[in-house]
Design a protein around this motif. Structure first.
Motif, PDB file in Angstrom:
ATOM      1  N   PHE A 143      13.551  47.777  13.815  1.00 57.54           N
ATOM      2  CA  PHE A 143      14.184  48.410  13.029  1.00 57.54           C
ATOM      3  C   PHE A 143      15.317  48.598  11.274  1.00 57.54           C
ATOM      4  O   PHE A 143      14.716  49.046  10.654  1.00 57.54           O
ATOM      5  N   SER A 144      15.921  47.919  11.591  1.00 55.61           N
ATOM      6  CA  SER A 144      17.305  47.822  11.133  1.00 55.61           C
ATOM      7  C   SER A 144      17.237  46.954   9.722  1.00 55.61           C
ATOM      8  O   SER A 144      16.735  45.670   9.687  1.00 55.61           O
TER       9      SER A 144
ATOM     10  N   ALA B 130      12.268  60.557   1.398  1.00 50.15           N
ATOM     11  CA  ALA B 130      11.906  61.123   2.636  1.00 50.15           C
ATOM     12  C   ALA B 130      10.897  60.379   3.198  1.00 50.15           C
ATOM     13  O   ALA B 130      10.112  61.084   4.707  1.00 50.15           O
ATOM     14  N   ALA B 131      10.955  58.983   3.657  1.00 50.94           N
ATOM     15  CA  ALA B 131       9.638  58.559   4.495  1.00 50.94           C
ATOM     16  C   ALA B 131      10.439  58.617   5.446  1.00 50.94           C
ATOM     17  O   ALA B 131      11.560  58.093   5.849  1.00 50.94           O
ATOM     18  N   ASP B 132       9.767  58.229   6.795  1.00 45.44           N
ATOM     19  CA  ASP B 132      10.251  57.912   8.234  1.00 45.44           C
ATOM     20  C   ASP B 132      10.332  56.629   8.487  1.00 45.44           C
ATOM     21  O   ASP B 132      11.026  55.847   9.150  1.00 45.44           O
ATOM     22  N   VAL B 133       9.343  55.814   7.792  1.00 44.61           N
ATOM     23  CA  VAL B 133       9.260  54.512   7.858  1.00 44.61           C
ATOM     24  C   VAL B 133       8.647  53.562   6.704  1.00 44.61           C
ATOM     25  O   VAL B 133       8.009  54.257   6.193  1.00 44.61           O
ATOM     26  N   VAL B 134       9.214  52.717   6.758  1.00 43.86           N
ATOM     27  CA  VAL B 134       8.819  52.703   5.245  1.00 43.86           C
ATOM     28  C   VAL B 134       9.089  50.449   5.490  1.00 43.86           C
ATOM     29  O   VAL B 134       9.421  50.127   6.361  1.00 43.86           O
ATOM     30  N   VAL B 135       7.883  50.517   5.072  1.00 44.59           N
ATOM     31  CA  VAL B 135       6.911  48.684   4.906  1.00 44.59           C
ATOM     32  C   VAL B 135       7.036  48.007   4.281  1.00 44.59           C
ATOM     33  O   VAL B 135       6.791  47.984   2.769  1.00 44.59           O
ATOM     34  N   ILE B 136       7.911  46.872   4.127  1.00 43.47           N
ATOM     35  CA  ILE B 136       8.105  46.328   3.401  1.00 43.47           C
ATOM     36  C   ILE B 136       6.835  44.532   3.254  1.00 43.47           C
ATOM     37  O   ILE B 136       7.358  44.193   4.189  1.00 43.47           O
ATOM     38  N   THR B 137       6.615  44.923   2.104  1.00 44.96           N
ATOM     39  CA  THR B 137       5.557  43.910   2.073  1.00 44.96           C
ATOM     40  C   THR B 137       5.342  42.600   1.288  1.00 44.96           C
ATOM     41  O   THR B 137       6.258  42.505   1.036  1.00 44.96           O
ATOM     42  N   LYS B 138       4.771  41.551   0.894  1.00 46.61           N
ATOM     43  CA  LYS B 138       4.605  40.578   0.468  1.00 46.61           C
ATOM     44  C   LYS B 138       5.777  39.652   0.228  1.00 46.61           C
ATOM     45  O   LYS B 138       6.648  39.119  -0.533  1.00 46.61           O
ATOM     46  N   GLY B 139       6.406  39.679   1.620  1.00 45.47           N
ATOM     47  CA  GLY B 139       7.724  38.508   2.255  1.00 45.47           C
ATOM     48  C   GLY B 139       7.018  37.143   2.071  1.00 45.47           C
ATOM     49  O   GLY B 139       8.376  36.387   2.539  1.00 45.47           O
ATOM     50  N   ASP B 140       6.301  37.203   2.772  1.00 47.97           N
ATOM     51  CA  ASP B 140       5.814  35.725   2.628  1.00 47.97           C
ATOM     52  C   ASP B 140       6.008  34.371   0.907  1.00 47.97           C
ATOM     53  O   ASP B 140       5.584  33.778   1.207  1.00 47.97           O
ATOM     54  N   ILE B 141       6.178  35.167  -0.473  1.00 43.58           N
ATOM     55  CA  ILE B 141       6.427  34.564  -1.113  1.00 43.58           C
ATOM     56  C   ILE B 141       7.634  34.798  -2.066  1.00 43.58           C
ATOM     57  O   ILE B 141       7.241  34.217  -3.092  1.00 43.58           O
ATOM     58  N   VAL B 142       8.378  35.307  -0.847  1.00 45.57           N
ATOM     59  CA  VAL B 142       9.250  35.103  -1.819  1.00 45.57           C
ATOM     60  C   VAL B 142      11.000  34.949  -0.458  1.00 45.57           C
ATOM     61  O   VAL B 142      10.138  34.414   0.270  1.00 45.57           O
ATOM     62  N   SER B 143      12.268  33.971  -1.364  1.00 48.47           N
ATOM     63  CA  SER B 143      12.949  33.758  -0.770  1.00 48.47           C
ATOM     64  C   SER B 143      13.258  34.417   0.817  1.00 48.47           C
ATOM     65  O   SER B 143      13.898  35.510   0.075  1.00 48.47           O
ATOM     66  N   GLN B 144      13.950  34.485   1.590  1.00 48.27           N
ATOM     67  CA  GLN B 144      14.867  34.674   2.643  1.00 48.27           C
ATOM     68  C   GLN B 144      15.789  35.604   2.013  1.00 48.27           C
ATOM     69  O   GLN B 144      16.136  36.668   2.147  1.00 48.27           O
ATOM     70  N   ARG B 153      18.705  47.122  -0.319  1.00 48.53           N
ATOM     71  CA  ARG B 153      18.553  47.937  -0.567  1.00 48.53           C
ATOM     72  C   ARG B 153      17.677  49.277  -0.891  1.00 48.53           C
ATOM     73  O   ARG B 153      17.867  50.796  -0.571  1.00 48.53           O
ATOM     74  N   VAL B 154      16.926  49.122   0.185  1.00 53.79           N
ATOM     75  CA  VAL B 154      15.459  50.027   0.565  1.00 53.79           C
ATOM     76  C   VAL B 154      16.884  51.023   1.885  1.00 53.79           C
ATOM     77  O   VAL B 154      16.694  52.310   1.129  1.00 53.79           O
ATOM     78  N   HIS B 155      17.222  50.635   2.530  1.00 54.71           N
ATOM     79  CA  HIS B 155      18.242  50.771   3.682  1.00 54.71           C
ATOM     80  C   HIS B 155      19.083  52.142   3.067  1.00 54.71           C
ATOM     81  O   HIS B 155      19.159  52.721   3.000  1.00 54.71           O
ATOM     82  N   MET B 156      19.783  51.621   1.663  1.00 58.77           N
ATOM     83  CA  MET B 156      20.780  52.030   0.679  1.00 58.77           C
ATOM     84  C   MET B 156      20.473  53.484  -0.144  1.00 58.77           C
ATOM     85  O   MET B 156      20.762  54.398   0.213  1.00 58.77           O
ATOM     86  N   VAL B 157      18.510  53.618  -0.281  1.00 58.82           N
ATOM     87  CA  VAL B 157      18.585  55.101  -0.195  1.00 58.82           C
ATOM     88  C   VAL B 157      18.201  56.019   0.402  1.00 58.82           C
ATOM     89  O   VAL B 157      17.913  56.698   0.442  1.00 58.82           O
ATOM     90  N   ASN B 158      16.914  55.006   1.955  1.00 64.03           N
ATOM     91  CA  ASN B 158      17.301  55.398   2.993  1.00 64.03           C
ATOM     92  C   ASN B 158      17.431  54.912   4.135  1.00 64.03           C
ATOM     93  O   ASN B 158      16.768  54.058   4.627  1.00 64.03           O
ATOM     94  N   LYS B 160      18.105  55.743   6.894  1.00 60.67           N
ATOM     95  CA  LYS B 160      17.672  56.741   8.680  1.00 60.67           C
ATOM     96  C   LYS B 160      16.407  56.028   8.656  1.00 60.67           C
ATOM     97  O   LYS B 160      15.943  55.815  10.146  1.00 60.67           O
ATOM     98  N   ALA B 161      15.607  55.908   8.034  1.00 58.13           N
ATOM     99  CA  ALA B 161      14.377  54.976   7.859  1.00 58.13           C
ATOM    100  C   ALA B 161      14.143  53.578   8.802  1.00 58.13           C
ATOM    101  O   ALA B 161      15.154  53.094   9.067  1.00 58.13           O
ATOM    102  N   ARG B 162      12.602  53.672   9.816  1.00 59.45           N
ATOM    103  CA  ARG B 162      12.505  52.911  10.555  1.00 59.45           C
ATOM    104  C   ARG B 162      11.993  51.348   9.415  1.00 59.45           C
ATOM    105  O   ARG B 162      11.482  51.853   8.870  1.00 59.45           O
ATOM    106  N   LEU B 163      12.371  50.123   9.772  1.00 60.93           N
ATOM    107  CA  LEU B 163      12.413  49.405   8.532  1.00 60.93           C
ATOM    108  C   LEU B 163      11.426  48.033   8.929  1.00 60.93           C
ATOM    109  O   LEU B 163      12.009  47.516   9.688  1.00 60.93           O
ATOM    110  N   LEU B 164      10.370  48.139   8.515  1.00 63.43           N
ATOM    111  CA  LEU B 164       9.334  46.766   9.388  1.00 63.43           C
ATOM    112  C   LEU B 164       8.497  46.653   8.195  1.00 63.43           C
ATOM    113  O   LEU B 164       8.301  46.834   6.479  1.00 63.43           O
ATOM    114  N   HIS B 165       8.920  44.778   8.524  1.00 66.89           N
ATOM    115  CA  HIS B 165       8.106  43.876   7.085  1.00 66.89           C
ATOM    116  C   HIS B 165       6.623  43.624   7.689  1.00 66.89           C
ATOM    117  O   HIS B 165       6.647  43.402   8.882  1.00 66.89           O
TER     118      HIS B 165
END
Ligand SMILES: Nc1nc2c(ncn2[C@@H]2O[C@H](COP(=O)(O)OP(=O)(O)O)[C@@H](O)[C@H]2O)c(=O)[nH]1
Ligand SMILES: [Mg+2]
Ligand SMILES: [Zn+2]
Ligand SMILES: [Zn+2]
Lengths: 321, 243
Positions: A143-144, B130-144, B153-158, B160-165
Motif C-alpha cells: 500500500f505505500s 479524507a480518503a482511506d484508500v487512494v486508487v491511482i488509474t491510467k498507469g498503463d499510459i504514462v512512464s514509470q 505527490r498523492v502521499h504528500m497530501v494524504n 495515511k491512505a492505502r495507495l493502490l494502482h
C-alpha cells in the motif's frame, strides 16, 4: 555486513549508501572515489572494512532503510485454474536474473505478475505465496507509495509531463530523495543516449523525444531511479534501441528483470523461461546450448529485417532482398 | 451491508474501477449495487446495469452534487438494505474540488488518475485528504517515473491512505482492491454519523439563483479577490459599488 562489502565496487557502495563517501573522506580515504570500478577488498584493509560496515549499519538503523534492499523474490506454487496443484512449487528470482514468462493469452501470465506485485499471501485466486528475501513481507509492499515491488515498462507508455529531460529527471530524483541526484541524472542521460543511438540534449522536452529515445530514457531512468527492485517489461520494441544493452543496464543496477515476451531474441536472452498454462507455472527451463547458438542467427535475421524496413522508409523497392 | 463512498475528479476512472472491482465480489456470489450522483446528466447507470449491478442515480441539478449526496445518503443506505445488497457503493464526481462525500466509519475511496497532472493531488483537497484508500488509474499510459512522482505527490497530501494502482480497462489491481472492500465495516445506517470534512458555506445570492453580475446583487457570504485596485475604484459597473 563486512563480508558482503568487500566484494562490492566503490561505485556500487557509494550509490547504495551515499553517506559512505563522506565517511571514507573523513577517515582520510577520499581518493578511493577515483577508482569507481575497484572492489573494496582491493582498497581497504580488514579493519577499515569493519569500521565502514558498522557505520553503514548504524546509519541504516537511523535512516530506517535497513534491510530494504531486495535480493530475491520467491514464488511458492498455488493451484491451477482447475484447482489442481501448480506443478512448479517454488521459483526464486534474484538480483541480476532475467526471467521470461511465456504462455498464450489468458493462460495466467498477468495473474502471476499481479501475485508478485501484490506479494500474495495465499489470498489471491491462485493461492500462491510470495516471499521477499525469504521472508513473509509486510503490508508496506502493498500500500505505500515508496515500496512498490514491481516497476513496469511497456510499449504503450508515454511521457505526458511538459518538462525537459533534465527537469523531468530532477523531479523524479527529488521525489525519491536519492543521494547525489546530479550524478544519477548524468548516468541516466548517458545510458539513454547509448541505448537510443540517436543522442538527445538534456534540455529536450520529454514529449518531443522519438519513440526509441523515449524508450531508452524510460529504461535508464527505471534502472537508476525507480524504487522497485523488480522490473517488468512487456516487449522492448526493436526500433532504435539496443535490447541486449538495455538488459545489461537493468542488471548492473541490480534489478530483477521479468519479461512477458514472445520475441524469440528477447526470450533467448533470458536466464530462465517460465512456462504458464491453465493458470499455473508448468515448468521452468533454461535456454539450451542449441538455442543459444541460434541466437546469433536470429540476430542476423533481425538485422536483415531492420535493413529492409529502413529501405522501405527511404522509398526503395524490395525486389532484391 | 458494507458501504463504500467513491469520489474523484471527473473521468478519473471511478465507474471503470467500481465495475472491475465489483466483478470480483459478484463472482463470489455477492449482491452489489451502486448509487450514482451527478449534476445534470450521467449515463454511468447504463454501464453499471449492463454489468449486472443494481443502480439508482441522483441528479443534483442546481445543487452541488456533494451537498445533494449528504442530503440523500441515509435514504440510499436504506434502499440498499431493502434490496438485500451485500455491498453498496456510491459514486460522486467531486466537481467543486472543495466538497468531499466521505463519512466517518464508512470506507472512503478516492480515484485519481496519472494523466491529471502532478498538481492535482494538492488541488483536489478534502476528497483526497479524507480518503482511506487512494486508487491511482491510467498507469498503463504514462512512464514509470511519472507514476512514481505522482504517487509521491498523492502521499504528500494524504500520508495515511492505502495507495493502490488499478487499471480501469484491464482490471489489473481490482482484485486487490476488492479485498479491501470485503473488509469494510458493516453499515446498517448512517443516521447520526458525521462527515469527515464540513461542506463549504454556500450561501450567497448566486446559490439561490441570482444571475446578474455586480455588487448590488451580491448578498450573504461574499468575499472579494484582492487585486490591488486603486481606492475608490468601483469593482463593477453598478453604482456605488465600492465601499
Ligand atoms: N488507459 C486507461 N484508461 C482508463 C483507465 N481507467 C479508466 N479509463 C478510461 O477513462 C475514461 C473515464 O473513465 P470513467 O470510469 O468513466 O471515469 P469517471 O468519470 O471517474 O467515472 C473511460 O474512457 C475509461 O475507459 C485506466 O486505468 N487506463
Ligand atoms: Mg463515472
Ligand atoms: Zn461542493
Ligand atoms: Zn453561492
Amino acid at each position: 555486513m563486512s563480508q558482503n562489502l568487500e566484494s562490492l565496487t566503490v561505485e556500487t557502495v557509494f550509490s547504495r549508501w551515499p553517506f559512505a563517501q563522506q565517511h571514507l573522506a573523513e577517515a582520510g580515504l577520499a581518493d578511493i572515489a577515483d577508482k569507481p570500478e575497484a572492489t573494496l577488498s582491493e582498497l581497504l584493509d580488514a579493519g577499515q572494512l569493519e569500521i565502514l560496515g558498522n557505520f553503514i549499519s548504524v546509519m541504516e538503523d537511523f535512516l530506517g532503510t535497513k534491510d530494504e534492499k531486495v535480493h530475491e523474490v520467491t514464488i511458492l506454487g498455488g493451484r491451477a485454474k482447475d484447482g489442481s496443484d501448480e506443478p512448479v512449487r517454488e521459483l526464486t528470482v534474484s538480483v541480476g536474473d532475467v526471467v521470461c514468462i511465456v504462455g498464450p493469452t489468458g493462460s495466467g501470465k498477468s495473474r502471476l505478475l499481479a501475485d508478485i506485485e501484490w506479494v500474495a499471501r495465499g489470498d489471491t485466486p491462485t493461492g500462491r505465496h510470495v516471499r521477499v528475501n525469504g521472508e513473509v513481507p509486510g503490508d508496506k509492499w502493498r500500500f505505500s507509495s515508496e515500496h512498490k515491488l514491481v516497476a513496469q515498462l511497456s510499449q504503450n507508455m508515454n511521457f505526458v509531463m511538459d518538462l525537459s529531460v533534465e527537469e523531468f529527471l530532477n523531479l523524479h530524483a527529488e521525489s525519491r530523495q536519492v543521494g547525489d541526484p546530479e550524478e544519477k541524472i548524468k548516468r541516466i542521460w548517458n545510458w539513454a543516449n547509448e541505448l537510443a543511438g540517436e543522442p538527445f540534449a538534456l534540455d529536450t522536452p520529454v514529449t518531443s523525444l522519438s519513440g526509441g529515445q523515449s524508450r531508452a530514457l524510460m529504461i535508464a531512468d527505471t534502472a537508476v531511479l525507480s524504487a522497485s527492485p523488480v522490473v517488468l517489461i512487456d516487449e522492448i520494441e526493436n526500433a532504435g534501441i539496443d535490447r541486449q544493452q538495455a538488459l545489461d543496464i537493468l542488471i548492473r543496477e541490480e534489478k530483477i528483470v521479468l519479461m512477458a515476451t514472445h520475441d524469440p531474441i528477447l526470450a533467448l536472452m533470458g536466464d530462465k523461461r517460465v512456462i504458464i498454462k491453465s493458470g499455473a507455472m508448468q515448468k521452468v527451463i533454461e535456454p539450451s546450448e542449441k538455442e543459444k547458438a541460434n541466437l546469433t542467427e536470429l540476430r542476423a535475421m533481425d538485422e536483415k529485417l531492420m535493413g529492409l524496413r529502413h529501405r522501405l522508409r527511404m522509398g526503395e523497392r524490395l525486389d532484391e532482398i | 451491508m458494507r458501504f463504500v463512498t467513491v469520489s474523484g475528479p471527473p473521468s478519473s476512472g471511478k465507474t471503470a474501477v467500481i465495475i472491475k472491482t465489483l466483478e470480483h465480489l459478484q463472482k463470489a456470489g455477492q449482491k452489489v449495487g451502486v448509487v450514482k450522483f451527478d449534476c445534470l446528466f450521467t449515463d454511468d447507470d447504463e454501464l453499471f446495469r449492463k454489468n449486472g449491478i443494481i443502480v439508482r442515480k441522483g441528479l443534483a441539478g442546481a445543487l452541488c452534487p456533494d451537498h445533494y449526496f449528504v442530503s440523500n445518503v441515509e435514504e440510499c443506505v436504506q434502499w440498499g438494505l431493502q434490496e438485500g445488497l451485500d455491498v453498496l457503493v456510491s459514486e460522486s464526481a467531486g466537481l467543486c474540488n472543495r466538497c468531499s462525500p466521505h463519512i466517518r466509519e464508512v470506507l472512503a475511496l478516492c480515484v485519481i488518475d496519472n494523466l491529471s497532472g502532478i498538481g492535482t493531488p494538492k488541488k483536489i483537497g478534502p476528497m483526497l485528504k479524507a480518503a482511506d484508500v487512494v486508487v491511482i488509474t491510467k498507469g498503463d499510459i504514462v512512464s514509470q517515473a511519472e507514476r512514481e512522482v505522482f504517487a509521491a505527490r498523492v502521499h504528500m497530501v494524504n500520508t495515511k491512505a492505502r495507495l493502490l494502482h488499478v487499471n480501469g480497462i484491464t482490471g489489473q489491481g481490482s482484485f486487490e482492491l476488492s479485498t479491501l472492500w470485503t473488509e469494510a465495516e458493516d453499515t446498517a445506517t448512517v443516521e447520526g454519523k458525521k462527515l469527515r470534512f464540513s461542506m463549504p458555506a454556500a450561501l450567497c445570492s448566486y446559490c439561490l439563483g441570482e444571475t446578474r453580475i455586480g455588487s448590488d446583487y451580491q448578498m450573504g457570504n461574499v468575499r472579494k479577490i484582492d487585486l490591488d485596485l486603486p481606492t475608490g475604484f468601483k469593482t463593477d459597473g453598478a453604482p456605488g459599488a465600492s465601499e
